[in-house]
Write a protein that holds these residues in place. Structure first.
Motif, mmCIF file in Angstrom:
data_model
loop_
_atom_site.group_PDB
_atom_site.id
_atom_site.type_symbol
_atom_site.label_atom_id
_atom_site.label_comp_id
_atom_site.label_asym_id
_atom_site.label_seq_id
_atom_site.Cartn_x
_atom_site.Cartn_y
_atom_site.Cartn_z
ATOM 1 N N ARG A 1 38.133 68.384 47.165
ATOM 2 C CA ARG A 1 36.967 68.557 48.019
ATOM 3 C C ARG A 1 35.722 68.700 47.169
ATOM 4 N N TYR A 2 34.725 67.924 47.474
ATOM 5 C CA TYR A 2 33.389 68.171 46.921
ATOM 6 C C TYR A 2 32.609 68.854 48.019
ATOM 7 N N ALA A 3 31.493 69.473 47.652
ATOM 8 C CA ALA A 3 30.694 70.139 48.667
ATOM 9 C C ALA A 3 30.553 69.239 49.893
ATOM 10 N N SER B 1 41.154 47.542 42.041
ATOM 11 C CA SER B 1 40.396 46.298 42.067
ATOM 12 C C SER B 1 40.040 45.944 43.489
ATOM 13 N N HIS B 2 38.923 45.274 43.621
ATOM 14 C CA HIS B 2 38.554 44.773 44.944
ATOM 15 C C HIS B 2 38.955 43.315 45.103
ATOM 16 N N LYS B 3 39.475 42.723 44.016
ATOM 17 C CA LYS B 3 39.864 41.317 44.112
ATOM 18 C C LYS B 3 41.346 41.244 44.460
ATOM 19 N N THR C 1 35.655 65.624 51.690
ATOM 20 C CA THR C 1 37.029 65.648 51.200
ATOM 21 C C THR C 1 37.313 64.261 50.634
ATOM 22 N N ALA C 2 37.287 64.154 49.330
ATOM 23 C CA ALA C 2 37.439 62.850 48.696
ATOM 24 C C ALA C 2 38.898 62.412 48.672
ATOM 25 N N LEU C 3 39.794 63.388 48.542
ATOM 26 C CA LEU C 3 41.217 63.096 48.598
ATOM 27 C C LEU C 3 41.869 64.118 49.508
ATOM 28 N N GLU D 1 38.702 50.870 50.450
ATOM 29 C CA GLU D 1 37.296 50.533 50.575
ATOM 30 C C GLU D 1 36.466 51.401 49.641
ATOM 31 N N ASN D 2 35.198 51.066 49.566
ATOM 32 C CA ASN D 2 34.288 51.913 48.789
ATOM 33 C C ASN D 2 34.329 53.320 49.338
ATOM 34 N N GLY D 3 34.450 54.278 48.470
ATOM 35 C CA GLY D 3 34.406 55.668 48.894
ATOM 36 C C GLY D 3 35.718 56.172 49.461
ATOM 37 N N SER D 4 36.791 55.393 49.308
ATOM 38 C CA SER D 4 38.052 55.839 49.890
ATOM 39 C C SER D 4 38.753 56.856 48.986
ATOM 40 N N GLY D 5 38.281 57.019 47.762
ATOM 41 C CA GLY D 5 38.840 58.074 46.910
ATOM 42 C C GLY D 5 39.584 57.564 45.687
ATOM 43 N N LYS D 6 39.493 56.285 45.406
ATOM 44 C CA LYS D 6 40.235 55.709 44.282
ATOM 45 C C LYS D 6 39.792 56.334 42.953
ATOM 46 N N SER D 7 38.492 56.317 42.721
ATOM 47 C CA SER D 7 38.002 56.854 41.448
ATOM 48 C C SER D 7 38.318 58.336 41.329
ATOM 49 N N THR D 8 38.248 59.031 42.447
ATOM 50 C CA THR D 8 38.539 60.459 42.423
ATOM 51 C C THR D 8 39.976 60.703 41.991
ATOM 52 N N LEU D 9 40.879 59.898 42.543
ATOM 53 C CA LEU D 9 42.291 60.044 42.189
ATOM 54 C C LEU D 9 42.466 59.846 40.680
HETATM 55 N N1 LIG Z 1 30.801 64.434 42.325
HETATM 56 C C1 LIG Z 1 30.874 64.221 43.649
HETATM 57 N N2 LIG Z 1 30.222 65.038 44.496
HETATM 58 C C2 LIG Z 1 30.290 64.829 45.836
HETATM 59 N N3 LIG Z 1 30.958 63.843 46.414
HETATM 60 C C3 LIG Z 1 31.624 62.981 45.604
HETATM 61 C C4 LIG Z 1 31.600 63.111 44.193
HETATM 62 N N4 LIG Z 1 32.332 62.120 43.652
HETATM 63 C C5 LIG Z 1 32.801 61.386 44.701
HETATM 64 N N5 LIG Z 1 32.371 61.906 45.870
HETATM 65 C C6 LIG Z 1 32.683 61.396 47.199
HETATM 66 O O1 LIG Z 1 34.060 61.296 47.311
HETATM 67 C C7 LIG Z 1 34.422 60.127 48.044
HETATM 68 C C8 LIG Z 1 35.379 59.259 47.242
HETATM 69 O O2 LIG Z 1 34.676 58.707 46.097
HETATM 70 P P1 LIG Z 1 35.349 57.738 45.041
HETATM 71 O O3 LIG Z 1 34.364 57.562 43.936
HETATM 72 O O4 LIG Z 1 36.678 58.256 44.681
HETATM 73 O O5 LIG Z 1 35.475 56.373 45.857
HETATM 74 P P2 LIG Z 1 36.054 54.982 45.357
HETATM 75 O O6 LIG Z 1 37.226 54.721 46.171
HETATM 76 O O7 LIG Z 1 36.229 54.975 43.884
HETATM 77 O O8 LIG Z 1 34.861 53.983 45.765
HETATM 78 P P3 LIG Z 1 34.282 52.663 45.023
HETATM 79 O O9 LIG Z 1 35.174 51.540 45.406
HETATM 80 O O10 LIG Z 1 32.939 52.486 45.609
HETATM 81 O O11 LIG Z 1 34.258 52.943 43.566
HETATM 82 C C9 LIG Z 1 33.134 59.434 48.393
HETATM 83 O O12 LIG Z 1 32.773 59.810 49.712
HETATM 84 C C10 LIG Z 1 32.140 60.001 47.420
HETATM 85 O O13 LIG Z 1 30.847 60.023 47.982
#
Ligand SMILES: Nc1ncnc2c1ncn2[C@@H]1O[C@H](COP(=O)(O)OP(=O)(O)OP(=O)(O)O)[C@@H](O)[C@H]1O
Ligand SMILES: Nc1ncnc2c1ncn2[C@@H]1O[C@H](COP(=O)(O)OP(=O)(O)OP(=O)(O)O)[C@@H](O)[C@H]1O
Ligand SMILES: [Mg+2]
Ligand SMILES: [Mg+2]
Lengths: 303, 339, 328, 498
Positions: free
Chosen positions: D18-20, D203-205, D23-25, D43-51
């Motif tokens: 959870r970020y403020a 990847s998005h491709k 809920t990213a994951l 999709e963008n923002g689905s939480g991949k990078s967070t994971l």
């Molecule tokens: N440091 C942070 N503070 C607050 N919210 C964050 C932070 N990092 C990520 N988020 C939020 O967490 C969610 C998941 O982000 P994440 O970067 O994991 O997405 P993603 O799947 O990698 O997207 P993309 O394909 O655009 O890279 C998004 O809603 C993002 O706005």
């Protein structure tokens, strides 16, 4: 009647010179019961001094004794002070318009000539010499040096000034480097005259390093506490100054006299050493308060 | 303020709000410590006379910092402008002149000073935009040149002997309001409007936020920078005129302690030195805090060195308080790109 | 960009040579060991400062407080020695000053590494705080009655004498301090992981963090080390001038940074070489100490130095800009 | 490797981040086995990078556990993750531009070994070995900033290998690469798999995702919504899982070839970048420009927008000459350019969404220098709505948006200027399938409205889906011209590579 409040505002707080002046101010307070104190800005900047004086006026002091960093810059603020009935006395500012009396320990040109006279004696009346000022913007330093040069030109035709006025920014290190450069550019230079209190310290160091204590004649304005070690070795041959504590005392005393409605007259005795027979020229009170110090009498002046 | 594109959070969370609290706190503290003296009309007027000169320099610093730059030549420009204005006044007008002729020469001197400020700023702008010098070095070097020119012109001594009317700029009041304060208020308001209400101001902010993106957004980056430094130069020359009038003379080394003070005030006022954020109200509050502190401490006869200590401490304190909320304050660097 | 960097250094070297030729033409006495030894001596304190400033620039920060650190460490050490142990041997005096400098540097490090505050702002603040504290609470007198061993140190020379041609020379031992600092810093920067980490965080903080570099620790080290260098430079300054002047040094900081940038370090971090830095210092020292020789009137000296800074930084900056434009 | 459990290299159970306010994951389980290639889609923002950040210790999970090699990891940090064999290649590579190739490769491994001293020769040795291992040749002493993007990526991979990584995680590794380099990367991934190294990548491709991965994990809004062997998915089922709906990709309507000439480029030349480039385009045409990395596409696009000054040549728009090398004049002539790198070139990240759009329209809302705020805000808001930018507030900083929405903001800035010619460089880089299709819709729509649109891309399906005509560049020259409808993806990729 309340004890009068007299604020002495100096160029910069904390340095020996003005610490010594503060001794005089405090002495005056102790002697008379006046509320006399001294303040000064943290940086050598005329604008800060002006601001400080503004604050003193706002506080409602009865008299101001000011050692202006730059007399011109203080004209308006001192003018305002006088408009409000505050007594204004200055020191080291013979050109000051907005003052009731300006106290000079001596005529600046004469003081410079006095240093030159000693230097010329030391040099046997011939050879190259160079002059140093704290900053090109400092009026007193320039007057001393100009007085010295004039005295040399009038009396010692075999002496020659080499180079410009060297600027040292009131810093011993810069004075040292400037002296080195002078000695490199003019290997025959025999005399050096400093103006800022740190000048002879820097020059003395350069002279001592080169082992030229006996080959050179170094004179300048300074204090024994700063130049003492070089006076001992002969790297600096003599210094001149006036005792700031007496000047501080005198300013406060004259301020009180003005408040009492007394007048200062030509030839008057202020009852202070060097000011026993003052000359009054317009608003400027001149004493004969310079002190020449060399290795022999430096122990008499522990500041 | 409403209606403008704002990105900040709630009012109470802004750095400006915290600064306002500090300004009020300092004022109340000083007033409590010596109520009769600090709150006297005398003292209040005196303070109002004192701060405008360096506050105007802080405004000049602010606009350059908005672009991620800095102007270390402000004091040099101020003194050079003042010396040139003073030379004109003494050469053509002289101390005795009164009436219309004196006013005319004063006007000419003012125009000359502003021109000097504009030219100096233009030079800075060229160095930064065309030649790509880091602003810190460009203005450090040009500042030395400007100061040096003032020294060379005057041989280092003060230029004085003005008509009495010159005193109006720095020493008189209009309806009991000090003229320098009015000047400062006008410039501050003008800068505020410029930054928040005009296309130029928005472009400056955007450039500061990301210079590369500004280039790609077809903002005329060079022109913007040039204008910014010209404005800073002209503000500096106004400060120079105020100083000249208040000192009734001009000299190459007046106000030398104002440079770091101006930087300190701008930063304390919340301006992001890496560009992209800054508000005039913050700078004004910072100026007021500084002045209250400084006059208050003088009143209490606290050593002036302690004032420096307290200013620096205040800066650090404010930054530590801000740090949690101030995420945008990072060096201007592409977000961790490998290239 | 290697070529550009070398160009930056070569450019400074070329300017130095040109300047020397100019000076030698206007004064044949210029090319003597005397000049060399004077300039070397003038480079010691500035050189140590510059090495420190370079380290901070490489790490991606900027430090304007090192002069205040130097003067505080020097003055406090002197006062301490005079008050409690006037016979203190010089190496202990130096050690104390270095430690005090490191301590003050640690305060910078605390704000920068600990709170994550921007370096310029922190050091601007500590500049005022350190100096204000020194002058308010420690003292503001210029002390010329230094502890005897400090004076003694300033008289210790590696070589001193007069050549057959009558040219005086004097190489003080304090020069060794600069040599040691250069050697130590070169070692740290190039031979230790810590040094490489400093380059790395200057290149990209985020990347450094991600591969597990302890960014805070590295930054903290940088400021402590720079503080220690400043403490050393300060006490050298005091001893070489035989005066502890609490008003000196502060005000030099921007010129030092200018010298470092002149030598090729970049304000964005990650770049800087010791050779370049020393060349930059050499140029500034050379110019500052040779204007009389060249015959520039003292009223024009500040214009000359300003113009040289503009030229020295302007040329490489302009070249870089042109190169970038060419590359598209 | 007895029990199935010990065969698991890395395992996350019930991880929540959870970020403020966000809920990213949300209670995600995730596992990787040695030698396995897992694709993370979403999709963008689905939480991949967070994971990924959590796996590599950059961020701490709010809840849940991570095991690496069967061992429970508490307070994982990048250094510990690295020594446990988990290495990440971030989207931005996280390399050091100012250091040499050798050092970039060897740094992390030396750090992991807790070395105190740095030995240049040893570092070169390490780097040499890994470069040999994947069979590439990059000068070891070159400063990283001098390398092209593809080489930087290889350096990042080598760095991971130097650390004896057992699991390499790649966040969108192919966005900056062209077709040919993607091929090479995929080859390297296969090589690694054979050596028992596991690979997780985002990847998005979709095509390439399915090509090399054994397993696919799909995230949506922070939840795991699908997981299974790659063979069970195809492009459209994957898309459905990611977006929760069907996304149909249309193709450009036929271009009748009529319409007046909009742009003529004559003999444009810039030594080292492009040579003797001439072409024409008409109103309403969507023109694709493609080519391999370093083929000069970007330089050409920048030259059209004045950001690069050609040595010679001529550009005319609507019959009027466009001054060369002056972006302000180009913008004035109503040419727009949406750069490929959103984060550094395209957007003002710390500034509001509104300002990011409005900055394109300042001149027309300025009356004697003053801005008409209501007009400006109204217009910008209008464009944001038309492009369906999803945001709670247009006063929020643009960083708060997802990649696809950020791209729309950049588009909105230029569309609001009513350009005659819009140049889009990589319009869907890092944008998810759903948004991508919508952006393609917008592009086709722009063409239909009579704009000239130039799309620069190496995403061949994208070119085919949007362009009436495609120009191919190679080595700085225009080498081919293809009518959009007349070619298949395979043929096009052949033409590119040949
Ligand atoms: N440091 C942070 N503070 C607050 N919210 C964050 C932070 N990092 C990520 N988020 C939020 O967490 C969610 C998941 O982000 P994440 O970067 O994991 O997405 P993603 O799947 O990698 O997207 P993309 O394909 O655009 O890279 C998004 O809603 C993002 O706005
Ligand atoms: N002035 C120049 N001198 C030498 N080489 C140059 C110059 N300008 C560009 N190049 C090189 O020419 C090639 C073409 O560059 P360009 O950036 O246009 O390629 P691109 O195919 O558009 O790249 P991308 O794949 O990022 O779109 C690159 O190898 C680039 O490094
Ligand atoms: Mg002697
Ligand atoms: Mg991502």
């Amino acid at each position: 009647q309340d004890a009068p409040t007299i604020a002495t505002v100096v160029k910069i707080a904390g340095i020996q010179w003005f610490n010594r002046m503060e001794e005089g101010v405090n002495q005056y307070a102790a002697d008379t019961g006046a509320n006399a104190f001294q303040v000064g800005p943290a940086q050598a900047d005329p604008q800060q001094q002006a601001a400080l004086i503004e604050d003193m006026i706002a506080q409602g002091v009865d008299a101001l004794a000011v050692v202006p960093m730059s007399p011109e810059a203080l004209e308006p603020v001192l003018g305002r002070a006088m408009e409000q009935g505050i007594v204004v006395i200055t020191h080291e500012a013979a050109s000051q318009q907005n003052t009731m009396y300006d106290i000079e320990a001596f005529v600046n040109e004469d003081f410079g000539a006095n240093l030159m006279e000693q230097m010329a004696q030391c040099m046997g009346g011939e050879g190259e010499y160079a002059v140093f000022v704290g900053s090109l913007t400092s009026q007193t330093h320039n007057q001393w040096v100009d007085g010295a040069i004039a005295h040399q030109e009038a009396n010692y035709p075999n002496m020659t000034l080499v180079g410009d006025k060297n600027e040292t920014f009131d810093d011993a290190q810069q004075a040292y480097e400037a002296a080195q450069e002078v000695m490199r550019a003019f290997p025959n230079v025999r005399g050096m005259q400093g103006s800022a209190s740190t000048d002879v310290a820097g020059i003395g160091l350069a002279v001592e390093e080169r082992g030229m204590e006996d080959a050179t004649c170094v004179f300048g304005t300074s204090l024994p506490s700063i130049a003492g070690q070089y006076l001992e070795t002969g790297a600096v041959d003599g210094i001149g100054f006036w005792d700031p504590s007496v000047a501080g005392y005198a300013m406060n005393k004259v301020a009180q006299m003005v408040m009492n409605g007394e007048e200062v007259t030509d030839g008057m005795d202020l009852g202070l050493e060097g000011y026993e027979n003052v000359t009054l020229d317009g608003k400027v009170i001149y004493g004969q308060a310079w002190v020449n110090v060399n290795a022999d009498n430096m122990a008499d002046y522990p500041f | 303020m409403s209606g403008g594109p704002r990105t900040e959070a709630k009012l109470t969370e802004t750095p400006e709000f915290r600064l306002a609290i500090i300004a009020v706190a300092v004022f109340v503290l000083m007033a409590a410590l010596s109520p009769d003296r600090f709150l006297s009309p005398q003292n209040l007027t005196s303070m109002a006379f004192q701060f405008p000169e360096f506050a105007i320099l802080a405004l000049a610093m602010t606009i350059t910092m908005m672009t991620g730059g800095i102007d270390l030549s402000v004091v040099g420009v101020a003194n050079l402008s003042a010396v040139i204005a003073a030379t004109i006044l003494t050469a053509f007008a002289g101390a005795g002149m009164v009436g219309g002729a004196a006013i005319m020469w004063l006007m000419i001197a003012i125009v000359a000073a502003l021109t000097v400020g504009a030219v100096a700023g233009f030079l800075n702008g060229i160095l930064v935009s065309r030649f790509g010098l880091p602003p810190i070095l460009a203005t450090l070097g040009s500042g030395l040149v400007f100061t040096g020119l003032a020294v060379a012109m005057t041989g280092g001594s003060a230029v004085m002997g003005f008509p009495a009317v010159v005193a109006v700029i720095g020493n008189s009041t209009i309806f009991h309001v000090p003229v320098p304060l009015i000047l400062f208020a006008l410039l501050a308001f003008g800068l505020h409007v410029l930054l928040t209400r005009t296309g130029f101001g928005l472009r400056v902010t955007m450039y500061g936020a990301n210079p590369l993106a500004a280039l790609f957004a077809a903002i005329d980056v060079d022109r913007i920078l040039l204008k910014v430094y010209v404005i800073a130069g002209m503000f500096s020359s106004v400060a120079g005129l105020v100083i000249m009038s208040r000192a009734n003379s001009a000299k190459a080394d007046y106000g030398s302690s104002y440079l770091l003070l101006a930087v300190l005030i701008a930063v304390l006022g919340g301006v992001n030195p890496y560009g992209g954020y800054g508000r005039v109200i913050g700078v004004v509050l910072a100026v007021l805090s500084m002045q209250f502190l400084s006059s208050g401490l003088n009143m209490l006869q606290v050593s002036n060195f302690a004032r420096e200590l307290i200013w620096g401490g205040l800066l650090l304190l404010v930054m530590v308080i801000n740090v949690t909320n101030w995420a945008g304050l990072r060096p201007r660097r592409a977000p961790a790109k490998a290239g | 960009m290697t070529s550009l960097l070398t160009r930056n250094e070569t450019l400074v070297a070329v300017v130095i040579v040109l300047f020397c030729i100019l000076a030698a033409v206007s004064d044949p006495n210029f090319l003597t060991v005397t000049t060399l030894s004077d300039l070397l001596r003038a480079s010691i304190v500035l050189g140590i400062f510059a090495i420190g400033a370079m380290l901070v620039l490489i790490s991606g920060g900027i430090d304007v407080s090192f002069t205040a650190v130097a003067v505080s460490a020097m003055y406090m050490t002197t006062k301490f020695s005079l008050a409690f142990w006037p016979e203190m041997p010089w190496y202990l005096i130096f050690t104390l000053s270095v430690l005090l400098g490191a301590g003050l540097g640690a305060i910078n490090g605390l704000f920068i590494a600990g709170f994550g505050l921007p370096t310029l702002i922190v050091t601007l603040g500590t500049l005022s705080v350190f100096r204000g504290f020194l002058l308010t609470f420690v003292g503001s007198d210029r002390i010329s009655a230094l502890p005897p061993d400090m004076r003694e140190f300033s008289r210790m020379v590696i070589a001193r004498g007069t050549t057959e041609g009558g040219d005086f020379y004097n190489l003080p031992w304090s020069l060794a301090a600069l040599v040691v600092v250069v050697g130590l810093t070169a070692f740290i920067l190039h031979k230790t992981m810590l040094g490489r980490s400093i380059f790395a965080i200057g290149g990209s903080v985020e990347s450094a963090r991600r591969i597990g570099i302890n960014v805070r620790q590295t930054q903290f080290f940088v400021y402590v080390y720079v503080g220690a260098l400043a403490g050393l430079a300060g006490i050298l300054h005091g001893s070489m001038n035989r005066m502890a002047d609490p008003f000196s040094l502060v005000g030099l900081e921007l010129s030092v940074i200018a010298a470092v940038v002149l030598g090729g370090a970049r304000l964005i971090g990650g770049y800087g070489t010791i050779t370049g830095t020393l060349l930059g210092v050499a140029l500034i020292v050379l110019v500052q100490n040779s204007l009389i020789v060249i015959g520039i009137p003292s009223t024009w000296q500040s214009v000359t130095i300003g113009a040289l800074i503009l030229l020295g930084t302007g040329l490489p900056a302009y070249q870089a800009k042109r190169a970038a434009a060419r590359a598209g | 490797m007895g029990s199935p459990d010990s065969a698991v290299l890395v395992e996350m159970t019930g991880v929540t981040k959870r970020y403020a306010g966000v809920t990213a994951l949300d209670r995600v389980d995730f596992a990787v086995r040695p030698g396995e290639a897992v694709c993370l889609a979403g999709e963008n923002g689905s939480g991949k990078s967070t994971l990924i950040k959590i796996l590599s210790g950059v961020e701490q999970p709010s809840e849940g556990a991570i095991r690496i090699g069967g061992e429970q990891m508490r307070g994982l940090n990048p250094r510990r993750a690295a020594s446990a064999g988990v290495m990440v290649i971030f989207q931005d590579f996280s390399l050091f531009p100012n250091l040499s190739v050798a050092e970039n490769i060897a740094f992390a491994s030396e750090l992991a070994e807790h070395r105190r001293f740095f030995n240049r020769r040893a570092a070169r040795e390490t780097a040499r070995k890994v470069l040999d291992r994947i069979g590439v040749d990059i000068p070891l002493d070159a400063r990283l900033e001098q390398l092209p993007v593809a080489h930087k990526q290889l350096v990042a991979i080598c760095r991971a290998l130097a650390c004896e990584a057992r699991l390499i995680i790649m966040d969108e590794p192919t966005t900056a690469l062209t077709e040919r380099e993607v091929r090479r990367l995929l080859g390297i991934i296969r090589l690694l798999k054979d050596e028992g190294v596991a690979v997780v990548f985002v990847s998005h491709k979709l095509a390439e995702v399915l090509e090399v991965s054994e397993k696919v994990v799909v995230l949506r809004n922070g939840r795991k919504v699908a997981e299974g062997p790659a063979t069970e998915f195809n492009a459209s089922s994957l898309t459905r899982h990611m977006t929760g709906r069907e996304v149909a990709e249309a193709s450009p309507g036929p271009f009748n070839g009529a319409g007046e000439t909009l742009l003529t480029v004559e003999k444009l030349d810039k030594p080292g970048a492009f040579r003797n480039v001439s072409f024409e385009m008409r109103r309403g045409e969507v023109l694709g420009i493609t080519g391999l990395l370093g083929s000069g596409r970007t330089s050409l696009a920048k030259a059209l927008f004045g950001l690069v000054a050609p040595a010679s040549g001529r550009i005319t728009l609507d019959g009027a000459d466009v001054p060369l090398g002056d972006p302000v004049a180009a913008a004035h002539a109503r040419i727009g350019y949406v750069p490929e790198d959103r984060l550094t070139e395209g957007l003002f990240l710390t500034q509001s969404i509104l300002r990011n759009v409005a900055v394109g329209r300042l001149d027309s809302h300025e009356r004697r220098g003053f801005l008409d705020m209501t007009g400006l805000v109204g217009e910008a808001a209008d464009w944001l709505a038309r492009l369906k930018v999803k945001t709670p507030s247009i006063a929020a900083p643009v960083t708060s948006l997802s990649g696809g929405n950020q791209q729309r903001v950049a588009l909105a800035r230029w569309l609001s200027r009513a350009p005659k010619l819009l140049i889009l460089n990589g319009p869907s880089v890092g944008v998810d399938v759903g948004s991508k299709a919508e952006i393609h819709d917008i592009i086709r729509d722009l063409g239909a409205q009579g704009l000239g649109v130039i799309v620069i891309s190496d995403d061949l399906p994208e070119l085919l889906a949007t362009c009436h005509r495609i120009l191919v560049m190679r080595g700085g020259e225009m080498v081919d011209e293809i009518e959009g409808g007349s070619i298949t993806e395979d043929d096009l990729s052949h033409k590119l590579a040949s």
